[in-house]
Design a protein around this motif. Structure first.
Motif, PDB file in Angstrom:
ATOM      1  N   VAL A 106      -6.291   9.586   3.445  1.00  0.00           N
ATOM      2  CA  VAL A 106      -4.701   9.008   3.653  1.00  0.00           C
ATOM      3  C   VAL A 106      -4.867   8.911   4.852  1.00  0.00           C
ATOM      4  N   ILE A 107      -5.292  10.404   6.177  1.00  0.00           N
ATOM      5  CA  ILE A 107      -4.359   9.856   7.812  1.00  0.00           C
ATOM      6  C   ILE A 107      -5.032   8.653   8.261  1.00  0.00           C
ATOM      7  N   LYS A 108      -6.222   8.521   8.020  1.00  0.00           N
ATOM      8  CA  LYS A 108      -6.651   7.405   8.901  1.00  0.00           C
ATOM      9  C   LYS A 108      -5.937   6.128   8.678  1.00  0.00           C
ATOM     10  N   THR A 109      -5.320   5.690   7.163  1.00  0.00           N
ATOM     11  CA  THR A 109      -4.864   4.727   7.555  1.00  0.00           C
ATOM     12  C   THR A 109      -3.163   4.607   8.069  1.00  0.00           C
ATOM     13  N   ILE A 110      -3.012   5.775   8.748  1.00  0.00           N
ATOM     14  CA  ILE A 110      -1.485   5.725   9.560  1.00  0.00           C
ATOM     15  C   ILE A 110      -2.832   5.121  11.425  1.00  0.00           C
ATOM     16  N   LYS A 111      -2.137   4.067  11.632  1.00  0.00           N
ATOM     17  CA  LYS A 111      -2.366   3.150  12.544  1.00  0.00           C
ATOM     18  C   LYS A 111      -1.891   4.139  13.860  1.00  0.00           C
ATOM     19  N   ILE A 112      -1.320   4.621  14.298  1.00  0.00           N
ATOM     20  CA  ILE A 112      -0.308   5.558  15.041  1.00  0.00           C
ATOM     21  C   ILE A 112      -1.092   6.804  15.496  1.00  0.00           C
ATOM     22  N   ASN A 168      -1.182  -8.555  -4.414  1.00  0.00           N
ATOM     23  CA  ASN A 168      -1.782  -6.668  -4.272  1.00  0.00           C
ATOM     24  C   ASN A 168      -1.321  -5.348  -3.672  1.00  0.00           C
ATOM     25  N   SER A 169      -1.920  -4.933  -4.757  1.00  0.00           N
ATOM     26  CA  SER A 169      -1.118  -3.480  -4.283  1.00  0.00           C
ATOM     27  C   SER A 169      -2.604  -2.206  -4.495  1.00  0.00           C
ATOM     28  N   HIS A 170      -2.183  -1.370  -3.556  1.00  0.00           N
ATOM     29  CA  HIS A 170      -2.948  -0.117  -3.598  1.00  0.00           C
ATOM     30  C   HIS A 170      -2.300   0.975  -3.290  1.00  0.00           C
ATOM     31  N   GLU A 171      -2.704   2.278  -4.112  1.00  0.00           N
ATOM     32  CA  GLU A 171      -2.288   3.672  -4.093  1.00  0.00           C
ATOM     33  C   GLU A 171      -3.229   4.674  -4.365  1.00  0.00           C
ATOM     34  N   HIS A 172      -2.640   5.357  -3.586  1.00  0.00           N
ATOM     35  CA  HIS A 172      -3.674   6.763  -3.620  1.00  0.00           C
ATOM     36  C   HIS A 172      -2.803   7.653  -2.786  1.00  0.00           C
ATOM     37  N   TYR A 173      -2.967   8.574  -3.515  1.00  0.00           N
ATOM     38  CA  TYR A 173      -1.814   9.923  -3.603  1.00  0.00           C
ATOM     39  C   TYR A 173      -2.797  11.088  -3.147  1.00  0.00           C
ATOM     40  N   LYS A 174      -3.121  11.977  -2.585  1.00  0.00           N
ATOM     41  CA  LYS A 174      -3.335  13.731  -2.544  1.00  0.00           C
ATOM     42  C   LYS A 174      -2.731  14.384  -2.290  1.00  0.00           C
ATOM     43  N   GLY A 175      -3.121  15.633  -2.895  1.00  0.00           N
ATOM     44  CA  GLY A 175      -2.303  16.785  -3.039  1.00  0.00           C
ATOM     45  C   GLY A 175      -3.649  18.207  -3.261  1.00  0.00           C
ATOM     46  N   ILE A 176      -2.634  18.903  -2.212  1.00  0.00           N
ATOM     47  CA  ILE A 176      -3.584  20.534  -2.320  1.00  0.00           C
ATOM     48  C   ILE A 176      -2.433  21.275  -1.861  1.00  0.00           C
ATOM     49  N   LEU A 177      -2.885  22.274  -3.233  1.00  0.00           N
ATOM     50  CA  LEU A 177      -1.980  23.631  -3.645  1.00  0.00           C
ATOM     51  C   LEU A 177      -2.460  24.747  -3.317  1.00  0.00           C
ATOM     52  N   MET A 215       1.049  -1.202   0.164  1.00  0.00           N
ATOM     53  CA  MET A 215      -0.426  -0.604   0.353  1.00  0.00           C
ATOM     54  C   MET A 215       0.478   1.160   0.185  1.00  0.00           C
ATOM     55  N   LEU A 216       0.935   2.506  -1.006  1.00  0.00           N
ATOM     56  CA  LEU A 216       1.399   3.181  -0.776  1.00  0.00           C
ATOM     57  C   LEU A 216      -0.089   5.250  -0.521  1.00  0.00           C
ATOM     58  N   ASN A 217       0.207   6.046   0.369  1.00  0.00           N
ATOM     59  CA  ASN A 217      -0.488   6.013   0.391  1.00  0.00           C
ATOM     60  C   ASN A 217       0.427   7.741   0.606  1.00  0.00           C
ATOM     61  N   GLY A 218       0.249   8.703  -0.079  1.00  0.00           N
ATOM     62  CA  GLY A 218       0.747   9.990   0.286  1.00  0.00           C
ATOM     63  C   GLY A 218      -0.675  11.436   0.201  1.00  0.00           C
ATOM     64  N   LEU A 219      -0.022  12.239   1.184  1.00  0.00           N
ATOM     65  CA  LEU A 219      -0.789  13.649   1.502  1.00  0.00           C
ATOM     66  C   LEU A 219       0.511  14.606   1.208  1.00  0.00           C
ATOM     67  N   PHE A 220       0.307  15.472  -0.052  1.00  0.00           N
ATOM     68  CA  PHE A 220       1.309  16.594   0.082  1.00  0.00           C
ATOM     69  C   PHE A 220       0.146  18.173   0.317  1.00  0.00           C
ATOM     70  N   LEU A 221       0.677  18.979   0.766  1.00  0.00           N
ATOM     71  CA  LEU A 221       0.198  20.357   1.010  1.00  0.00           C
ATOM     72  C   LEU A 221       1.027  21.214   1.129  1.00  0.00           C
ATOM     73  N   ILE A 222       0.940  21.929  -0.699  1.00  0.00           N
ATOM     74  CA  ILE A 222       1.887  23.209  -0.595  1.00  0.00           C
ATOM     75  C   ILE A 222       1.803  24.192  -0.359  1.00  0.00           C
ATOM     76  N   LYS A 223       2.336  24.901  -0.429  1.00  0.00           N
ATOM     77  CA  LYS A 223       2.011  26.485  -1.097  1.00  0.00           C
ATOM     78  C   LYS A 223       2.620  27.871  -1.398  1.00  0.00           C
ATOM     79  N   ASP A 224       2.562  29.226  -1.682  1.00  0.00           N
ATOM     80  CA  ASP A 224       3.694  29.257  -2.547  1.00  0.00           C
ATOM     81  C   ASP A 224       4.225  29.387  -3.507  1.00  0.00           C
ATOM     82  N   GLU A 225       5.619  28.674  -3.344  1.00  0.00           N
ATOM     83  CA  GLU A 225       5.916  28.848  -4.785  1.00  0.00           C
ATOM     84  C   GLU A 225       6.584  27.790  -5.006  1.00  0.00           C
ATOM     85  N   GLN A 226       6.164  26.241  -4.078  1.00  0.00           N
ATOM     86  CA  GLN A 226       6.800  25.132  -3.554  1.00  0.00           C
ATOM     87  C   GLN A 226       6.311  24.229  -4.563  1.00  0.00           C
TER      88      GLN A 226
END
Length: 437
Positions: free
Chosen positions: A414-420, A313-322, A286-297
């Motif tokens: 994405v965050i809810k898949t983290i177990k900690i 089996n593989s599951h991949e889900h990436y999300k971005g907020i720009l 499983m590959l999950n990702g979340l990126f939050l970028i602003k300004d000129e990042q």
């Protein structure tokens, strides 16, 4: 600086790096460094004319002269505390400007034969597991930044979980860079080995407490043996003037389970390359990702899931907020090889643009050479759902609060898949502060 100057700078300063090894250049491992330097000198610098770097211009990196020997910094424990999210329960490894700091680290009681510590100690001791696995997965013949990392490898995290052992407490590794007025490059090199029927959770955390200019060029190799379970979280909280190049290579053996969670608030420039290979049947990834970028990042995620064996089996889900003038890239490939029948692969990328000036380039890819498979992929890029926002506003919720609620809901997948739990709370707070919730 020209392209030639960037490479020449590191080649000419290799002797300064050797002096910083305190006699380490006489160790047998040093041959690996020198071989990598030779490869580095022969690899051309990637440009936007190269397909894998089409949307990723590294001219902002190669114009700098980065010191190859980072300055030593004393850091108060309170600074480290800012990046902790538990009540001192987890194992902790701390690296300041690329150097292991035993005085700031802590390891709770660990089972016999478990090795958790610095790569520099493993190099000094010629640890047989290190010599067996180093460079086997992150091959450096065709990757400029991996070759650079191998040539200048000095320290990083080394973890070995022997057969049949489960480590319950996560191992939190913090790479804290404090640049001040000096521009430098760190080359963290991590090697994580999970033997048969073992289990471990690792948090790889890159952070900075100032707004200095530095290059963090990190390589992580992970070997997940038969029936082993590895949960890996990577956090990026870098200086907004920093440059981050990260590569993670994962080898999965029969019936192993691997999960990756990347959470990034970026740097000025960040690129993350992830590859996982199924080298045995019955594996799950499983590959999950979340990126939050602003300004000129700028943020770039390049992923590859290699289905080389059947029944995986593989599951991949990436999300971005720009926001603002931020630019993002997602290039995810799923390869299903001819013998990999009964493959089940899902891939998706969703991004929200909060500004007319933000840009997202998304390219999910499937390459299928087997006929008995179940594979899907997709991508969406757009703005927040105005109907949903209108509904919230009709319930008396203000514009800003409605926007924050929708963003929070979007990121929570994405965050809810983290177990900690403590880490989830830490990330929730980051999102809340970012969007004034």
């Amino acid at each position: 600086m020209s392209n030639i100057d960037f490479k020449q700078w590191f080649i000419e300063n290799f002797q300064s790096f050797e002096k910083s090894l305190n006699g380490g250049k006489t160790e047998s491992f040093h041959r690996i460094r020198k071989d990598a330097l030779s490869k580095f000198s022969s690899i051309k610098i990637p440009t936007i004319k190269d397909e894998e770097w089409k949307y990723t211009n590294i001219s902002s990196i190669i114009k700098h002269n980065f010191s190859v020997v980072p300055p030593k910094k004393d850091t108060a424990p309170e600074i480290i505390g800012k990046f902790l999210f538990d009540k001192l329960e987890h194992h902790l490894l701390v690296f300041i400007n690329g150097e292991f700091r035993k005085d700031l680290s802590r390891l709770n009681e660990l089972p016999d034969r478990v090795k958790v510590g610095s790569l520099s100690a493993a190099i000094k001791n010629n640890h047989p597991v290190l010599l067996k696995h180093f460079g086997k997965y992150a091959e450096d013949s065709n990757n400029l930044f991996t070759a650079l990392n191998s040539a200048f490898t000095k320290d990083g995290a080394f973890i070995l979980v022997p057969k049949g052992i489960a480590i319950e407490d996560p191992i939190h590794i913090i790479f804290l860079n404090i640049a001040g007025e000096e521009k430098f490059a760190t080359q963290p090199r991590n090697l994580f080995i999970a033997e048969e029927n073992s289990q471990i959770t690792i948090i790889e955390h890159y952070a900075s407490d100032d707004e200095g200019i530095y290059l963090s060029n990190a390589v992580t190799e992970i070997f997940v043996c038969e029936n082993a379970v590895v949960d890996h979280i990577k956090l990026q909280e870098e200086s907004t003037k920093a440059f981050h190049i990260g590569r993670m290579e994962v080898d999965q053996e029969r019936s192993s389970k691997f999960a990756s969670h990347l959470i990034s608030t970026g740097a000025e420039f960040s690129r993350n390359e992830f590859t996982t290979r199924f080298n045995g049947e019955g594996g799950e990834s499983m590959l999950n990702g979340l990126f939050l970028i602003k300004d000129e990042q700028f943020f770039d995620a390049h992923t590859m899931i290699d289905h080389a064996k059947p029944h995986c089996n593989s599951h991949e889900h990436y999300k971005g907020i720009l926001q603002d003038k931020a630019r993002g890239v997602f290039n995810g490939k799923v390869m299903v090889r001819p013998d990999a029948q009964k493959t089940n692969a899902f891939q998706e990328n969703n991004s929200i643009l909060l500004s007319d000036d933000a840009v997202m380039n998304s390219k999910p890819q499937l390459e299928i050479f087997a006929d008995d498979v179940k594979c899907s992929h997709g991508a969406t890029v757009g703005k927040l759902d105005e109907d949903a926002k209108f509904y919230l506003k009709t319930r008396g919720i203000g514009e800003e609060a409605a926007t924050a609620m929708l963003i929070h809901a979007f990121a929570s997948d994405v965050i809810k898949t983290i177990k900690i739990e403590s880490l989830r709370d830490y990330l929730e707070e980051i999102i809340s502060k970012r969007f004034n919730q």
